[in-house]
Design a protein around this motif. Sequence first.
Motif, PDB file in Angstrom:
ATOM      1  N   VAL A  82       0.813  -1.216   0.000  1.00  0.00           N
ATOM      2  CA  VAL A  82       0.000   0.000   0.000  1.00  0.00           C
ATOM      3  C   VAL A  82       0.849   1.270   0.000  1.00  0.00           C
ATOM      4  O   VAL A  82       0.313   2.375   0.058  1.00  0.00           O
ATOM      5  CB  VAL A  82      -0.967   0.033   1.215  1.00  0.00           C
ATOM      6  CG1 VAL A  82      -1.976  -1.084   1.123  1.00  0.00           C
ATOM      7  CG2 VAL A  82      -0.215  -0.037   2.535  1.00  0.00           C
ATOM      8  N   ALA A  83       2.165   1.139  -0.098  1.00  0.00           N
ATOM      9  CA  ALA A  83       3.049   2.301   0.008  1.00  0.00           C
ATOM     10  C   ALA A  83       3.203   3.064  -1.302  1.00  0.00           C
ATOM     11  O   ALA A  83       3.663   4.205  -1.294  1.00  0.00           O
ATOM     12  CB  ALA A  83       4.427   1.868   0.507  1.00  0.00           C
ATOM     13  N   GLY A  84       2.856   2.441  -2.427  1.00  0.00           N
ATOM     14  CA  GLY A  84       2.973   3.118  -3.719  1.00  0.00           C
ATOM     15  C   GLY A  84       4.412   3.447  -4.060  1.00  0.00           C
ATOM     16  O   GLY A  84       5.305   2.619  -3.932  1.00  0.00           O
ATOM     17  N   LYS A  85       4.659   4.714  -4.482  1.00  0.00           N
ATOM     18  CA  LYS A  85       6.006   5.120  -4.878  1.00  0.00           C
ATOM     19  C   LYS A  85       6.897   5.458  -3.686  1.00  0.00           C
ATOM     20  O   LYS A  85       8.100   5.639  -3.840  1.00  0.00           O
ATOM     21  CB  LYS A  85       5.935   6.336  -5.811  1.00  0.00           C
ATOM     22  CG  LYS A  85       5.359   6.018  -7.187  1.00  0.00           C
ATOM     23  CD  LYS A  85       5.441   7.228  -8.093  1.00  0.00           C
ATOM     24  CE  LYS A  85       4.933   6.893  -9.496  1.00  0.00           C
ATOM     25  NZ  LYS A  85       5.023   8.060 -10.402  1.00  0.00           N
ATOM     26  N   GLU A  86       6.305   5.569  -2.513  1.00  0.00           N
ATOM     27  CA  GLU A  86       7.090   5.934  -1.330  1.00  0.00           C
ATOM     28  C   GLU A  86       7.611   4.699  -0.600  1.00  0.00           C
ATOM     29  O   GLU A  86       7.487   4.583   0.623  1.00  0.00           O
ATOM     30  CB  GLU A  86       6.258   6.802  -0.387  1.00  0.00           C
ATOM     31  CG  GLU A  86       5.905   8.148  -0.962  1.00  0.00           C
ATOM     32  CD  GLU A  86       5.283   9.084   0.062  1.00  0.00           C
ATOM     33  OE1 GLU A  86       5.472  10.292  -0.070  1.00  0.00           O
ATOM     34  OE2 GLU A  86       4.620   8.594   0.989  1.00  0.00           O
ATOM     35  N   GLN A  87       8.212   3.792  -1.343  1.00  0.00           N
ATOM     36  CA  GLN A  87       8.718   2.572  -0.729  1.00  0.00           C
ATOM     37  C   GLN A  87       9.826   2.863   0.279  1.00  0.00           C
ATOM     38  O   GLN A  87       9.914   2.231   1.334  1.00  0.00           O
ATOM     39  CB  GLN A  87       9.224   1.611  -1.807  1.00  0.00           C
ATOM     40  CG  GLN A  87       8.138   1.041  -2.700  1.00  0.00           C
ATOM     41  CD  GLN A  87       7.165   0.140  -1.952  1.00  0.00           C
ATOM     42  OE1 GLN A  87       7.503  -0.464  -0.944  1.00  0.00           O
ATOM     43  NE2 GLN A  87       5.939   0.057  -2.454  1.00  0.00           N
ATOM     44  N   GLY A  88      10.690   3.817  -0.042  1.00  0.00           N
ATOM     45  CA  GLY A  88      11.782   4.166   0.867  1.00  0.00           C
ATOM     46  C   GLY A  88      11.261   4.732   2.173  1.00  0.00           C
ATOM     47  O   GLY A  88      11.697   4.336   3.255  1.00  0.00           O
ATOM     48  N   TYR A  89      10.302   5.654   2.070  1.00  0.00           N
ATOM     49  CA  TYR A  89       9.711   6.238   3.274  1.00  0.00           C
ATOM     50  C   TYR A  89       9.002   5.185   4.111  1.00  0.00           C
ATOM     51  O   TYR A  89       9.179   5.124   5.337  1.00  0.00           O
ATOM     52  CB  TYR A  89       8.721   7.346   2.895  1.00  0.00           C
ATOM     53  CG  TYR A  89       7.935   7.865   4.074  1.00  0.00           C
ATOM     54  CD1 TYR A  89       8.533   8.716   4.990  1.00  0.00           C
ATOM     55  CD2 TYR A  89       6.619   7.473   4.288  1.00  0.00           C
ATOM     56  CE1 TYR A  89       7.825   9.180   6.095  1.00  0.00           C
ATOM     57  CE2 TYR A  89       5.904   7.925   5.386  1.00  0.00           C
ATOM     58  CZ  TYR A  89       6.511   8.783   6.293  1.00  0.00           C
ATOM     59  OH  TYR A  89       5.814   9.225   7.389  1.00  0.00           O
ATOM     60  N   ALA A  90       8.210   4.332   3.467  1.00  0.00           N
ATOM     61  CA  ALA A  90       7.472   3.286   4.177  1.00  0.00           C
ATOM     62  C   ALA A  90       8.428   2.322   4.877  1.00  0.00           C
ATOM     63  O   ALA A  90       8.231   1.953   6.037  1.00  0.00           O
ATOM     64  CB  ALA A  90       6.563   2.517   3.219  1.00  0.00           C
ATOM     65  N   ALA A  91       9.485   1.923   4.163  1.00  0.00           N
ATOM     66  CA  ALA A  91      10.475   1.017   4.749  1.00  0.00           C
ATOM     67  C   ALA A  91      11.205   1.706   5.900  1.00  0.00           C
ATOM     68  O   ALA A  91      11.515   1.081   6.926  1.00  0.00           O
ATOM     69  CB  ALA A  91      11.469   0.565   3.684  1.00  0.00           C
ATOM     70  N   GLY A  92      11.475   3.003   5.727  1.00  0.00           N
ATOM     71  CA  GLY A  92      12.145   3.750   6.797  1.00  0.00           C
ATOM     72  C   GLY A  92      11.298   3.832   8.049  1.00  0.00           C
ATOM     73  O   GLY A  92      11.794   3.648   9.170  1.00  0.00           O
ATOM     74  N   MET A  93      10.010   4.119   7.888  1.00  0.00           N
ATOM     75  CA  MET A  93       9.126   4.194   9.052  1.00  0.00           C
ATOM     76  C   MET A  93       8.922   2.821   9.684  1.00  0.00           C
ATOM     77  O   MET A  93       8.857   2.689  10.903  1.00  0.00           O
ATOM     78  CB  MET A  93       7.768   4.794   8.640  1.00  0.00           C
ATOM     79  CG  MET A  93       7.824   6.263   8.242  1.00  0.00           C
ATOM     80  SD  MET A  93       8.753   7.315   9.390  1.00  0.00           S
ATOM     81  CE  MET A  93       7.917   7.001  10.939  1.00  0.00           C
ATOM     82  N   ASN A  94       8.827   1.801   8.846  1.00  0.00           N
ATOM     83  CA  ASN A  94       8.734   0.423   9.338  1.00  0.00           C
ATOM     84  C   ASN A  94       9.924   0.129  10.248  1.00  0.00           C
ATOM     85  O   ASN A  94       9.769  -0.359  11.374  1.00  0.00           O
ATOM     86  CB  ASN A  94       8.719  -0.529   8.135  1.00  0.00           C
ATOM     87  CG  ASN A  94       8.467  -1.972   8.514  1.00  0.00           C
ATOM     88  OD1 ASN A  94       8.534  -2.351   9.683  1.00  0.00           O
ATOM     89  ND2 ASN A  94       8.196  -2.800   7.524  1.00  0.00           N
ATOM     90  N   ASN A  95      11.122   0.463   9.776  1.00  0.00           N
ATOM     91  CA  ASN A  95      12.332   0.213  10.554  1.00  0.00           C
ATOM     92  C   ASN A  95      12.394   1.106  11.788  1.00  0.00           C
ATOM     93  O   ASN A  95      12.899   0.694  12.838  1.00  0.00           O
ATOM     94  CB  ASN A  95      13.575   0.444   9.682  1.00  0.00           C
ATOM     95  CG  ASN A  95      14.751  -0.399  10.132  1.00  0.00           C
ATOM     96  OD1 ASN A  95      14.622  -1.591  10.347  1.00  0.00           O
ATOM     97  ND2 ASN A  95      15.904   0.220  10.286  1.00  0.00           N
TER      98      ASN A  95
END
Length: 390
Positions: A324-337
């Motif tokens: 569900v993160a779309g183009k913001e994969q880096g941001y989503a992965a960063g917040m996940n971490n």
Amino acid sequence: MKKTKLALILLMFNMFITMSAIGLIVPIMPSYLKEFGAKGQVLGFLIATIAFAQFIFSPIAGSLSDKLGRKKLIIFGLLLNGICQILFGSSTELWELFVLRFLIGVGSAFITPPIMAYAADITTLEERGKAMGMIGAAISFGFMIGPGIGGALSNVSLHFPFFVAGIAAITAAILSLFFLPKTEPTLVDKPTGNNIVKEMIRSFKTSYFVLLVVVFVFSFGIANFQATLSMFLTYKFNFTPNDIAILMTVGGFAGVIVQGVLLNRLFKRFGEMNIILVSLIVAAISMLGMIFVSGFFVILFVTTLFQTATTLIRPAVNTLISKVAGKEQGYAAGMNNAYMSLGNMIGPALAGTLLDWHLNIPFILGTVILMACYLITFIWNKKTFATHSS
């Protein structure tokens, strides 16, 4: 296709090196800290220090990778980790350990979110679960076999494992420089997040915020187990670093086999959410069971059960968030971490203090936390399903 396979292999190798370097301290630290006159509380805060650094820098690294590309950040993180691991093994003062663990956490923050985002970049939605499972298997394998490597290398000296870990990270950085395919930035014109407060506030508005809360809560519970297990077994059963290494390594292999062979099939048959819910219950039961069991092989069975259950949770959550993160994969992965690091930071700091008070308390608290995570996830999933059905 060949480029994708090569990239995934290198990403898995980088995660393995990073996580094994973090995991190798588990059997060593009770003995290593005796050289500094330190006990369980210090170990808890040392583990919390690396998580604190990841919490601060993961969202920044994730957003930077959206703007600058993934490869540069991965190489930087590996080099920083490698240098700091070598310095950690050479330390003579307790304060040096804390500074270097913090810097290792910074390095890890610049590795993990870009790697997760990179895996999302090069896979389709249908392949995403399998790719996340492979990366998750590398994470689990590294963290779980790390103690085995640490225990074995500690037979040379207690400092030697850190030197090997440092050289391995630097080697991984060199391999990535020459062989990891470059990816294009996904959000060139988007301003990069520059502080943790703004990034955390922004995460409240995402469609996957509850999943981030789940990441925090289950990480908190798991961190209790991982941070205190070595001290618990050393104090209660007089286990040696090699004994602890065997326990962690066997559990790690079991988790990796399940992730590598069965995870994608389990996702397709039962769905990521059901895997998360069942795994949380199994993890809670086995964690509580630790305070009632005795005997090496019974303890081995319980720790293996716990580790196998927890290795299924992370890739399942990662897959749901990435979808569900779309183009913001880096941001989503960063917040996940970041949310995972927040749990990893608070959990060990609290668990180490509670362990010095009473050996059983961290495991009871961890069980309560994992069950709370189950309830949050179950209620949210039920509401989400009801909304989509109506």
